[in-house]
Design a protein around this motif. Sequence first.
Motif, PDB file in Angstrom:
ATOM      1  N   SER A 111      32.867  -1.312   7.259  1.00 21.26           N
ATOM      2  CA  SER A 111      32.332  -0.457   6.193  1.00 21.26           C
ATOM      3  C   SER A 111      31.733  -1.289   5.067  1.00 21.26           C
ATOM      4  O   SER A 111      30.727  -0.896   4.460  1.00 21.26           O
ATOM      5  N   GLN A 112      32.358  -2.445   4.793  1.00 18.17           N
ATOM      6  CA  GLN A 112      31.841  -3.297   3.722  1.00 18.17           C
ATOM      7  C   GLN A 112      30.427  -3.783   4.040  1.00 18.17           C
ATOM      8  O   GLN A 112      29.538  -3.764   3.167  1.00 18.17           O
ATOM      9  N   GLY A 162      32.580  11.995  -0.846  1.00 16.63           N
ATOM     10  CA  GLY A 162      33.148  12.427   0.431  1.00 16.63           C
ATOM     11  C   GLY A 162      32.148  12.313   1.571  1.00 16.63           C
ATOM     12  O   GLY A 162      32.489  11.847   2.663  1.00 16.63           O
ATOM     13  N   ASN A 163      30.908  12.718   1.318  1.00 16.52           N
ATOM     14  CA  ASN A 163      29.874  12.611   2.354  1.00 16.52           C
ATOM     15  C   ASN A 163      29.606  11.154   2.715  1.00 16.52           C
ATOM     16  O   ASN A 163      29.390  10.826   3.887  1.00 16.52           O
ATOM     17  N   ARG A 164      29.631  10.278   1.719  1.00 18.35           N
ATOM     18  CA  ARG A 164      29.392   8.856   1.983  1.00 18.35           C
ATOM     19  C   ARG A 164      30.490   8.284   2.876  1.00 18.35           C
ATOM     20  O   ARG A 164      30.215   7.508   3.798  1.00 18.35           O
ATOM     21  N   THR A 165      31.731   8.674   2.605  1.00 16.36           N
ATOM     22  CA  THR A 165      32.851   8.186   3.421  1.00 16.36           C
ATOM     23  C   THR A 165      32.697   8.623   4.881  1.00 16.36           C
ATOM     24  O   THR A 165      32.913   7.834   5.808  1.00 16.36           O
ATOM     25  N   LEU A 166      32.312   9.875   5.086  1.00 18.10           N
ATOM     26  CA  LEU A 166      32.129  10.379   6.443  1.00 18.10           C
ATOM     27  C   LEU A 166      30.988   9.650   7.152  1.00 18.10           C
ATOM     28  O   LEU A 166      31.107   9.285   8.333  1.00 18.10           O
ATOM     29  N   LEU A 167      29.880   9.425   6.448  1.00 17.71           N
ATOM     30  CA  LEU A 167      28.736   8.743   7.063  1.00 17.71           C
ATOM     31  C   LEU A 167      29.078   7.305   7.424  1.00 17.71           C
ATOM     32  O   LEU A 167      28.694   6.811   8.489  1.00 17.71           O
ATOM     33  N   LEU A 168      29.803   6.635   6.541  1.00 19.52           N
ATOM     34  CA  LEU A 168      30.195   5.245   6.827  1.00 19.52           C
ATOM     35  C   LEU A 168      31.147   5.184   8.025  1.00 19.52           C
ATOM     36  O   LEU A 168      31.049   4.262   8.853  1.00 19.52           O
ATOM     37  N   SER A 169      32.056   6.153   8.116  1.00 22.46           N
ATOM     38  CA  SER A 169      32.968   6.182   9.265  1.00 22.46           C
ATOM     39  C   SER A 169      32.200   6.380  10.560  1.00 22.46           C
ATOM     40  O   SER A 169      32.485   5.738  11.583  1.00 22.46           O
ATOM     41  N   LYS A 170      31.211   7.268  10.523  1.00 24.08           N
ATOM     42  CA  LYS A 170      30.399   7.517  11.717  1.00 24.08           C
ATOM     43  C   LYS A 170      29.617   6.271  12.103  1.00 24.08           C
ATOM     44  O   LYS A 170      29.561   5.889  13.288  1.00 24.08           O
ATOM     45  N   LEU A 171      29.003   5.607  11.123  1.00 21.02           N
ATOM     46  CA  LEU A 171      28.231   4.395  11.411  1.00 21.02           C
ATOM     47  C   LEU A 171      29.129   3.270  11.909  1.00 21.02           C
ATOM     48  O   LEU A 171      28.729   2.484  12.770  1.00 21.02           O
ATOM     49  N   LEU A 223      17.584  -2.286   9.203  1.00 17.51           N
ATOM     50  CA  LEU A 223      18.145  -1.468  10.283  1.00 17.51           C
ATOM     51  C   LEU A 223      18.202  -2.212  11.615  1.00 17.51           C
ATOM     52  O   LEU A 223      18.860  -1.739  12.546  1.00 17.51           O
ATOM     53  N   GLU A 224      17.515  -3.346  11.720  1.00 17.06           N
ATOM     54  CA  GLU A 224      17.464  -4.060  13.000  1.00 17.06           C
ATOM     55  C   GLU A 224      18.858  -4.496  13.457  1.00 17.06           C
ATOM     56  O   GLU A 224      19.228  -4.312  14.619  1.00 17.06           O
ATOM     57  N   TYR A 225      19.628  -5.069  12.535  1.00 17.42           N
ATOM     58  CA  TYR A 225      20.945  -5.592  12.897  1.00 17.42           C
ATOM     59  C   TYR A 225      21.898  -4.494  13.376  1.00 17.42           C
ATOM     60  O   TYR A 225      22.482  -4.609  14.474  1.00 17.42           O
ATOM     61  N   PRO A 226      22.100  -3.396  12.618  1.00 16.80           N
ATOM     62  CA  PRO A 226      23.011  -2.354  13.128  1.00 16.80           C
ATOM     63  C   PRO A 226      22.526  -1.704  14.413  1.00 16.80           C
ATOM     64  O   PRO A 226      23.342  -1.327  15.256  1.00 16.80           O
ATOM     65  N   LEU A 227      21.211  -1.583  14.588  1.00 17.71           N
ATOM     66  CA  LEU A 227      20.700  -0.993  15.824  1.00 17.71           C
ATOM     67  C   LEU A 227      21.033  -1.878  17.017  1.00 17.71           C
ATOM     68  O   LEU A 227      21.489  -1.397  18.063  1.00 17.71           O
ATOM     69  N   LYS A 228      20.815  -3.175  16.877  1.00 17.97           N
ATOM     70  CA  LYS A 228      21.108  -4.095  17.982  1.00 17.97           C
ATOM     71  C   LYS A 228      22.605  -4.147  18.280  1.00 17.97           C
ATOM     72  O   LYS A 228      23.024  -4.200  19.444  1.00 17.97           O
TER      73      LYS A 228
END
Length: 469
Positions: A240-241, A223-232, A32-37
Amino acid sequence: MRQCYNKILAITVGVLASTSSYAQQQWLEKPLEYPLKMALEQNAELQIKELESSKTALEIGEVEAKRLPHVSAIGAYGYLNSTINLDIPTHELPLTGLELFSGSQTVKNSSQLLVGGVSAQQVLFTGLQIPNGIKALEEKRKAQKWMQLAEKEKLVKEIIATFDQLMLLKHVDVLIEDSERRLEKEHKKVLKAIDLGLAIPYDREKLKLAMLELEEKKVEVSGNRTLLLSKLQQLTHISSQELEEIEYELAELKVEDVPLSADNRSELQALKAGINAQEYVLKKEKGARMPTVFAFGSANYINAFNSNITIKDAPIAGDVALKSNHLRLAPNFLVGIGAKWNIFDGGEQRKKIQKAEIDHQISIKKTQDTKDKLELLLDKNKTDYILSRQKLKVGQQQIKVSENNLRLASKQFESGLIDLTERLAMENEYYKVSLNYFNQILNQRRSSIELLHASGILLEKIFNNEENK
């Protein structure tokens, strides 16, 4: 069949073990360190707040500049045309008895002017308005920095919660796959039993319906995974990859040594800085009652050329016309000290002081009210954290019992001791209990994050030191 149970057991044991050992090694998962930074670097709200802080720093520089000398230069060319009426006492010459300056004299003048010069002015004393104004802006900038930190905390909370939901979906995938595998084996057994006359087609349709329900769950998870990835992707600016490659095991987050007070909250620190700023603003406004003392100096050059002067009705001479090539005054130097004191301004300054006093009182009351609410929130989060850990322990027992029941139901179905409906009921129960357990892990992690946020040490806990905030 036995191999499937072993896989489920391994997953469950791995999760249970991670709740005790993994949290001791590292508080938050390293992936999680990389996406948080990345999120903290790319977030538009944080960038806007940083720009606002930079604006305040420039305002501080503007006020500081008022202490320095202000130097200006002037150069001008103009045409002057004037009429002067001069009346001075009459003077009588001895011997001749002629009278000079009898009556008023009218003088007409036209001239071209060339002016150039440099002047400087420096404030020596302003009733401490400048230093108090600087301190007020410095406190304002501190408040902006604290609010920027509060925005970071909210962003970090949101990203961790979203990733946790994404990891939950991975566990749901495993649960669905295992259920499909077990139901597929049961389906084959039912088909053989139908051929042998030991089962009826109705049982086959029940299994098909159960498998279709699993397909529906897979579509919902996708469907939920797609929405979460879009949000992230929007929060972290990571593709997304790359986000799909981030993976970690959901584990309990243990919180220790939490402060008993909310004094570390960024929002509270920002309000305290606001109180300090209002105090300096009040001092600044009171200082405006005192005189402003300044030093000044100038050097200039004046040249009046091509001048025509006409004196009307001069005694004896009548009208007198004079011309001059130029009249130069250079160099002209002027230095000195001056003071300006507003003796009466219609009560304007008094009202400004009263307004500053009211703003100061508002800041104090708002800070105290916010502190009381944050203390109450901290107590609530502590209670939620304790309850979430207790529920997690109960969930661990529930999943063990449900797993044993599923194993027993499978054996009983093979032996003909229960029908297919009971067998499918145990399958559904195991799925629900397992999903509930992983949701309890999510709730426990969320309560840990909220507790650290309420105590004002979330970023410090995640990044280990203040500099990385």
